[in-house]
Write a protein that holds these residues in place. Sequence first.
Motif, PDB file in Angstrom:
ATOM      1  N   GLU A  36      56.001  12.471  40.631  1.00  0.00           N
ATOM      2  CA  GLU A  36      54.309  12.462  40.080  1.00  0.00           C
ATOM      3  C   GLU A  36      54.184  11.106  39.152  1.00  0.00           C
ATOM      4  N   ARG A  37      53.197  10.593  39.075  1.00  0.00           N
ATOM      5  CA  ARG A  37      52.781   9.520  38.398  1.00  0.00           C
ATOM      6  C   ARG A  37      53.462   8.125  38.351  1.00  0.00           C
ATOM      7  N   THR A  38      54.368   8.152  39.517  1.00  0.00           N
ATOM      8  CA  THR A  38      54.950   6.903  39.882  1.00  0.00           C
ATOM      9  C   THR A  38      54.058   6.370  40.634  1.00  0.00           C
ATOM     10  N   GLN A  39      54.263   4.993  40.897  1.00  0.00           N
ATOM     11  CA  GLN A  39      53.359   4.131  41.528  1.00  0.00           C
ATOM     12  C   GLN A  39      52.965   4.182  43.109  1.00  0.00           C
ATOM     13  N   VAL A  40      54.317   4.640  43.781  1.00  0.00           N
ATOM     14  CA  VAL A  40      54.042   5.228  44.966  1.00  0.00           C
ATOM     15  C   VAL A  40      53.180   6.269  45.174  1.00  0.00           C
ATOM     16  N   ALA A  41      53.419   7.336  44.131  1.00  0.00           N
ATOM     17  CA  ALA A  41      52.657   8.547  44.401  1.00  0.00           C
ATOM     18  C   ALA A  41      51.278   8.427  43.955  1.00  0.00           C
ATOM     19  N   VAL A  42      50.970   7.282  43.049  1.00  0.00           N
ATOM     20  CA  VAL A  42      49.487   6.844  42.763  1.00  0.00           C
ATOM     21  C   VAL A  42      48.890   6.280  43.956  1.00  0.00           C
ATOM     22  N   GLU A  43      49.651   5.572  44.991  1.00  0.00           N
ATOM     23  CA  GLU A  43      49.163   5.060  46.113  1.00  0.00           C
ATOM     24  C   GLU A  43      48.826   5.906  47.016  1.00  0.00           C
ATOM     25  N   ALA A  44      49.781   6.698  47.264  1.00  0.00           N
ATOM     26  CA  ALA A  44      49.843   7.587  48.626  1.00  0.00           C
ATOM     27  C   ALA A  44      48.984   8.850  48.327  1.00  0.00           C
ATOM     28  N   LEU A  45      48.851   9.200  47.361  1.00  0.00           N
ATOM     29  CA  LEU A  45      48.248  10.592  46.972  1.00  0.00           C
ATOM     30  C   LEU A  45      46.780  10.617  47.367  1.00  0.00           C
ATOM     31  N   GLY A  46      46.390  11.321  48.267  1.00  0.00           N
ATOM     32  CA  GLY A  46      45.019  11.351  49.088  1.00  0.00           C
ATOM     33  C   GLY A  46      44.994  10.553  50.118  1.00  0.00           C
ATOM     34  N   ARG A  47      45.991   9.868  50.387  1.00  0.00           N
ATOM     35  CA  ARG A  47      45.958   8.727  51.600  1.00  0.00           C
ATOM     36  C   ARG A  47      47.173   9.437  52.419  1.00  0.00           C
ATOM     37  N   GLY A  48      47.645  10.408  52.255  1.00  0.00           N
ATOM     38  CA  GLY A  48      48.903  11.110  52.719  1.00  0.00           C
ATOM     39  C   GLY A  48      49.377  12.301  51.965  1.00  0.00           C
ATOM     40  N   LEU A  49      50.521  12.799  52.233  1.00  0.00           N
ATOM     41  CA  LEU A  49      51.197  13.832  51.542  1.00  0.00           C
ATOM     42  C   LEU A  49      52.226  13.369  50.738  1.00  0.00           C
ATOM     43  N   VAL A  50      52.439  13.943  49.474  1.00  0.00           N
ATOM     44  CA  VAL A  50      53.572  13.255  48.653  1.00  0.00           C
ATOM     45  C   VAL A  50      54.546  14.596  48.085  1.00  0.00           C
ATOM     46  N   VAL A  51      55.517  14.464  48.311  1.00  0.00           N
ATOM     47  CA  VAL A  51      56.721  15.287  48.093  1.00  0.00           C
ATOM     48  C   VAL A  51      57.727  14.907  47.169  1.00  0.00           C
ATOM     49  N   PRO A  52      58.367  15.900  46.628  1.00  0.00           N
ATOM     50  CA  PRO A  52      59.282  15.273  45.628  1.00  0.00           C
ATOM     51  C   PRO A  52      60.357  14.622  46.268  1.00  0.00           C
ATOM     52  N   PRO A  53      61.149  13.656  45.740  1.00  0.00           N
ATOM     53  CA  PRO A  53      62.138  12.987  46.081  1.00  0.00           C
ATOM     54  C   PRO A  53      63.312  13.853  46.425  1.00  0.00           C
ATOM     55  N   GLY A  54      64.005  13.740  47.691  1.00  0.00           N
ATOM     56  CA  GLY A  54      65.212  14.500  48.081  1.00  0.00           C
ATOM     57  C   GLY A  54      64.932  15.677  48.502  1.00  0.00           C
ATOM     58  N   ASP A  55      63.651  16.237  48.598  1.00  0.00           N
ATOM     59  CA  ASP A  55      63.182  17.459  48.794  1.00  0.00           C
ATOM     60  C   ASP A  55      63.073  17.664  50.390  1.00  0.00           C
ATOM     61  N   GLU A  56      64.065  17.934  51.053  1.00  0.00           N
ATOM     62  CA  GLU A  56      63.970  17.844  52.481  1.00  0.00           C
ATOM     63  C   GLU A  56      63.101  18.725  53.034  1.00  0.00           C
ATOM     64  N   ALA A  57      63.177  20.109  52.674  1.00  0.00           N
ATOM     65  CA  ALA A  57      62.429  21.356  53.042  1.00  0.00           C
ATOM     66  C   ALA A  57      60.787  20.785  52.845  1.00  0.00           C
ATOM     67  N   ALA A  58      60.462  20.396  51.722  1.00  0.00           N
ATOM     68  CA  ALA A  58      59.081  20.002  51.389  1.00  0.00           C
ATOM     69  C   ALA A  58      58.720  18.564  52.460  1.00  0.00           C
ATOM     70  N   PHE A  59      59.476  17.944  52.605  1.00  0.00           N
ATOM     71  CA  PHE A  59      59.330  16.817  53.462  1.00  0.00           C
ATOM     72  C   PHE A  59      59.200  17.275  54.933  1.00  0.00           C
TER      73      PHE A  59
END
Length: 413
Positions: free
Chosen positions: A338-361
């Motif tokens: 959350e709040r990293t630049q990648v999350a800011v750019e991708a949120l609402g233009r895709g789905l963002v999941v926690p780093p390393g969380d393969e189940a969420a991915f």
Amino acid sequence: MRLLVVGINYTPELTGIGKYTGEMCAWLAGRGHDVRVITAPPHYPSWQIGEGYDGRGYRREQRDGVEIVRCPIYVPADPRGAKRIASGASFAVSAFPVAVREARRLRPDVVVGIAPSLMSAGPALAAAALSGARSWLHVQDFEVDAAFTLGVVKGRLAQSAALHVERALLRRFDAVSTISPRMVEGLMRKGVSPDRVRELRNWVDTDAVRPLDRMTGYRAELGLTREHVVALYSGSMAAKQGLEHLAPTARRMALARPELIFLLCGTGFMKPVLMDAMAGLPNVRFLDLQPLDRLPELLATADIHLLPQRSEIMDLVMPSKLPPMLASGRPVVAMAAERTQVAVEALGRGLVVPPGDEAAFSHALSRLAADADLRRRLGEEGRARALAHWSRDPLLLAFEEELSGLAEERWRS
């Protein structure tokens, strides 16, 4: 303006820093500026000298209106640790006399260094000092932080020394730019005065990369039908990309979503590791890096773009593949805190999941694979974001204006 650019990577490299530096220089030359480049032979991301080039000698060439000098470089097969440092150092040593010579010949108004490798900063500063030019360093990622964070280079004393050298070099340039707001903050934390910091985002040609029909030539070549949902990763395959999460995800999806095809396009030392880990999976296809003129078609082949990332390097880098992903009008599944630049750019233009969380991915991929309308809506938002914030010409026009301001300072002094 007369511009001298020093950087280890350059066109015809197909991805990463070389691609952007090449496009930048060609654009500036097309605007009537005298642009000269000191660089190495193409070697990234394969870590092999490109066909038709020699890593042992000097070579002068013309490309896209730009005069280029290629300098010798040591290219290790395994670019980690001391060998990676030796590679950058070999270029710095071979480029130094060329930078001095070209500075005397060209009398540049501005000398631009490109980092990585930060070792390009030495020749760039020397060229600026000898010619009375202003100096600009463009930082594509914080290589020192990333190298120690990922364990590519180890040792507290070595880290302390490297950060000290980095800080000293950064503070000697008249202007220092980087590619995202979070990385701008990082420059200031490293001691660069705010009045010398600039943001210069990586860009995308939104006329070339645009939403296209998904039934491309690639689908025909790979035997994929309209019913297949393609999840694409395209780019360098190295340690910082977090690609180790793709094999478990693909294995899980082979059972849960057999129509979901993982298309992995690129090269790098992680590629054979991935190929071994995914051997025998029916839902995985591999391609080498594709020609730039087929990039729009490749991106259009995707229904979903994959952006895995290592948590340790969040906001130390900003993936250059993200702007084309957004411009293609396809949604992204990104690993980002959350709040990293990648999350800011991708949120609402895709789905963002926690780093390393393969189940969420996996869950995010399954959700998008099942919902074409959601893919369409998120893709449209991504396209709008690319048009508003990542279009090439507005970004490079702003850069040109900043360069002109530095050049005028030189003329007045």
